[in-house]
Design a protein around this motif. Structure first.
Motif, PDB file in Angstrom:
ATOM      1  N   ALA A  73       0.844  -1.198   0.000  1.00 28.78           N
ATOM      2  CA  ALA A  73       0.000   0.000   0.000  1.00 28.78           C
ATOM      3  C   ALA A  73       0.878   1.246   0.000  1.00 28.78           C
ATOM      4  N   VAL A  74       0.588   2.162  -0.917  1.00 26.74           N
ATOM      5  CA  VAL A  74       1.296   3.434  -1.026  1.00 26.74           C
ATOM      6  C   VAL A  74       0.273   4.551  -1.118  1.00 26.74           C
ATOM      7  N   ASP A  75       0.663   5.764  -0.752  1.00 28.22           N
ATOM      8  CA  ASP A  75      -0.261   6.887  -0.773  1.00 28.22           C
ATOM      9  C   ASP A  75      -0.466   7.458  -2.169  1.00 28.22           C
ATOM     10  N   ASP A  76       0.613   7.552  -2.961  1.00 34.01           N
ATOM     11  CA  ASP A  76       0.556   8.174  -4.287  1.00 34.01           C
ATOM     12  C   ASP A  76       1.068   7.177  -5.323  1.00 34.01           C
ATOM     13  N   VAL A  77       0.160   6.434  -5.908  1.00 31.40           N
ATOM     14  CA  VAL A  77       0.529   5.379  -6.866  1.00 31.40           C
ATOM     15  C   VAL A  77       1.274   5.951  -8.064  1.00 31.40           C
ATOM     16  N   ASP A  78       0.805   7.067  -8.601  1.00 28.03           N
ATOM     17  CA  ASP A  78       1.424   7.613  -9.804  1.00 28.03           C
ATOM     18  C   ASP A  78       2.865   8.060  -9.549  1.00 28.03           C
ATOM     19  N   ALA A  79       3.115   8.711  -8.437  1.00 28.07           N
ATOM     20  CA  ALA A  79       4.481   9.120  -8.098  1.00 28.07           C
ATOM     21  C   ALA A  79       5.362   7.893  -7.848  1.00 28.07           C
ATOM     22  N   HIS A  80       4.815   6.904  -7.156  1.00 26.79           N
ATOM     23  CA  HIS A  80       5.579   5.677  -6.883  1.00 26.79           C
ATOM     24  C   HIS A  80       5.905   4.960  -8.182  1.00 26.79           C
ATOM     25  N   HIS A  81       4.943   4.873  -9.077  1.00 26.84           N
ATOM     26  CA  HIS A  81       5.145   4.262 -10.396  1.00 26.84           C
ATOM     27  C   HIS A  81       6.254   4.982 -11.159  1.00 26.84           C
ATOM     28  N   ASP A  82       6.209   6.307 -11.159  1.00 28.06           N
ATOM     29  CA  ASP A  82       7.224   7.078 -11.884  1.00 28.06           C
ATOM     30  C   ASP A  82       8.617   6.831 -11.312  1.00 28.06           C
ATOM     31  N   ARG A  83       8.734   6.772  -9.998  1.00 24.32           N
ATOM     32  CA  ARG A  83      10.020   6.499  -9.350  1.00 24.32           C
ATOM     33  C   ARG A  83      10.541   5.124  -9.758  1.00 24.32           C
ATOM     34  N   ALA A  84       9.655   4.122  -9.701  1.00 28.21           N
ATOM     35  CA  ALA A  84      10.052   2.753 -10.056  1.00 28.21           C
ATOM     36  C   ALA A  84      10.478   2.665 -11.513  1.00 28.21           C
ATOM     37  N   ARG A  85       9.698   3.257 -12.397  1.00 27.21           N
ATOM     38  CA  ARG A  85      10.028   3.216 -13.827  1.00 27.21           C
ATOM     39  C   ARG A  85      11.358   3.904 -14.102  1.00 27.21           C
ATOM     40  N   THR A  86      11.596   5.043 -13.469  1.00 27.76           N
ATOM     41  CA  THR A  86      12.859   5.767 -13.637  1.00 27.76           C
ATOM     42  C   THR A  86      14.044   4.917 -13.189  1.00 27.76           C
ATOM     43  N   ALA A  87      13.845   4.108 -12.145  1.00 30.79           N
ATOM     44  CA  ALA A  87      14.921   3.247 -11.632  1.00 30.79           C
ATOM     45  C   ALA A  87      15.071   1.960 -12.452  1.00 30.79           C
ATOM     46  N   GLY A  88      14.234   1.777 -13.470  1.00 30.38           N
ATOM     47  CA  GLY A  88      14.377   0.620 -14.347  1.00 30.38           C
ATOM     48  C   GLY A  88      13.419  -0.521 -14.104  1.00 30.38           C
ATOM     49  N   ALA A  89      12.397  -0.307 -13.277  1.00 26.08           N
ATOM     50  CA  ALA A  89      11.401  -1.365 -13.070  1.00 26.08           C
ATOM     51  C   ALA A  89      10.662  -1.613 -14.375  1.00 26.08           C
ATOM     52  N   GLU A  90      10.384  -2.875 -14.664  1.00 24.81           N
ATOM     53  CA  GLU A  90       9.577  -3.241 -15.825  1.00 24.81           C
ATOM     54  C   GLU A  90       8.112  -3.158 -15.405  1.00 24.81           C
ATOM     55  N   VAL A  91       7.393  -2.199 -15.947  1.00 24.15           N
ATOM     56  CA  VAL A  91       5.991  -2.022 -15.583  1.00 24.15           C
ATOM     57  C   VAL A  91       5.167  -3.070 -16.332  1.00 24.15           C
ATOM     58  N   VAL A  92       4.554  -3.970 -15.569  1.00 29.54           N
ATOM     59  CA  VAL A  92       3.718  -5.025 -16.129  1.00 29.54           C
ATOM     60  C   VAL A  92       2.326  -4.483 -16.433  1.00 29.54           C
ATOM     61  N   ARG A  93       1.819  -3.644 -15.536  1.00 26.79           N
ATOM     62  CA  ARG A  93       0.526  -2.979 -15.697  1.00 26.79           C
ATOM     63  C   ARG A  93       0.659  -1.556 -15.206  1.00 26.79           C
ATOM     64  N   PRO A  94       0.499  -0.566 -16.083  1.00 25.26           N
ATOM     65  CA  PRO A  94       0.609   0.824 -15.637  1.00 25.26           C
ATOM     66  C   PRO A  94      -0.530   1.170 -14.681  1.00 25.26           C
ATOM     67  N   PRO A  95      -0.453   2.323 -14.009  1.00 27.23           N
ATOM     68  CA  PRO A  95      -1.485   2.685 -13.044  1.00 27.23           C
ATOM     69  C   PRO A  95      -2.897   2.568 -13.623  1.00 27.23           C
ATOM     70  N   PHE A  96      -3.785   1.979 -12.810  1.00 22.31           N
ATOM     71  CA  PHE A  96      -5.170   1.780 -13.220  1.00 22.31           C
ATOM     72  C   PHE A  96      -6.064   1.884 -11.987  1.00 22.31           C
ATOM     73  N   ASP A  97      -7.322   2.210 -12.222  1.00 20.31           N
ATOM     74  CA  ASP A  97      -8.313   2.310 -11.148  1.00 20.31           C
ATOM     75  C   ASP A  97      -9.093   1.000 -11.085  1.00 20.31           C
ATOM     76  N   THR A  98      -9.307   0.498  -9.865  1.00 25.08           N
ATOM     77  CA  THR A  98     -10.045  -0.743  -9.675  1.00 25.08           C
ATOM     78  C   THR A  98     -11.517  -0.437  -9.411  1.00 25.08           C
ATOM     79  N   ASP A  99     -12.347  -1.469  -9.500  1.00 25.81           N
ATOM     80  CA  ASP A  99     -13.769  -1.282  -9.228  1.00 25.81           C
ATOM     81  C   ASP A  99     -14.073  -1.173  -7.733  1.00 25.81           C
ATOM     82  N   TYR A 100     -13.055  -1.410  -6.879  1.00 27.00           N
ATOM     83  CA  TYR A 100     -13.255  -1.280  -5.430  1.00 27.00           C
ATOM     84  C   TYR A 100     -12.596  -0.022  -4.867  1.00 27.00           C
ATOM     85  N   GLY A 101     -12.226   0.922  -5.765  1.00 25.18           N
ATOM     86  CA  GLY A 101     -11.771   2.228  -5.325  1.00 25.18           C
ATOM     87  C   GLY A 101     -10.280   2.408  -5.134  1.00 25.18           C
TER      88      GLY A 101
END
Length: 122
Positions: A73-101
């Motif tokens: 669990a993280v507070d800011d998914v988009d910022a966390h995603h950007d940090r991970a991608r910048t560090a070379g993480a392979e994004v399997v699924r980019p940020p998305f909204d779920t049906d449970y919020g």
């Protein structure tokens, strides 16, 4: 007190520890070395959670894309995603909204382990 500790294995645990800090924001709690100076066991913290790191044999199979080993669990998914991608993480699924919020994303680390991050907190 924690009762569940996800364990991840890496062929180069020392490199994984540094990468998990840079990409995902984990911090070192403990590193235990083997007699030869290699990492025998490590514990990394993220907020109030902990994962353990160990050595993976070179022949171990790579996890499947839908094999989410752990959810963080993280507070800011988009910022966390950007940090991970910048560090070379392979994004399997980019940020998305779920049906449970929740807002989530899924990434592979430097050795192929699959991690899921999102805003949902049980």
């Amino acid at each position: 007190m924690r009762t569940i500790y996800p364990v991840f294995r890496y062929t180069d645990p020392r490199a994984a520890i540094a990468w998990l800090d840079a990409a995902f924001g984990f911090r070192v709690h403990a590193v235990h070395e083997a007699p030869d100076g290699s990492v025998a066991h490590a514990e990394l913290l993220f907020d109030d959670g902990m994962v353990m790191i160990g050595r993976r044999p070179d022949t171990a199979p790579r996890p499947a894309d839908d094999d989410y080993a752990v959810y963080v669990a993280v507070d800011d998914v988009d910022a966390h995603h950007d940090r991970a991608r910048t560090a070379g993480a392979e994004v399997v699924r980019p940020p998305f909204d779920t049906d449970y919020g929740s807002r989530d994303y899924v990434a592979r680390d430097l050795e192929g382990n699959v991690w899921s991050f999102g805003t949902y907190r049980a």
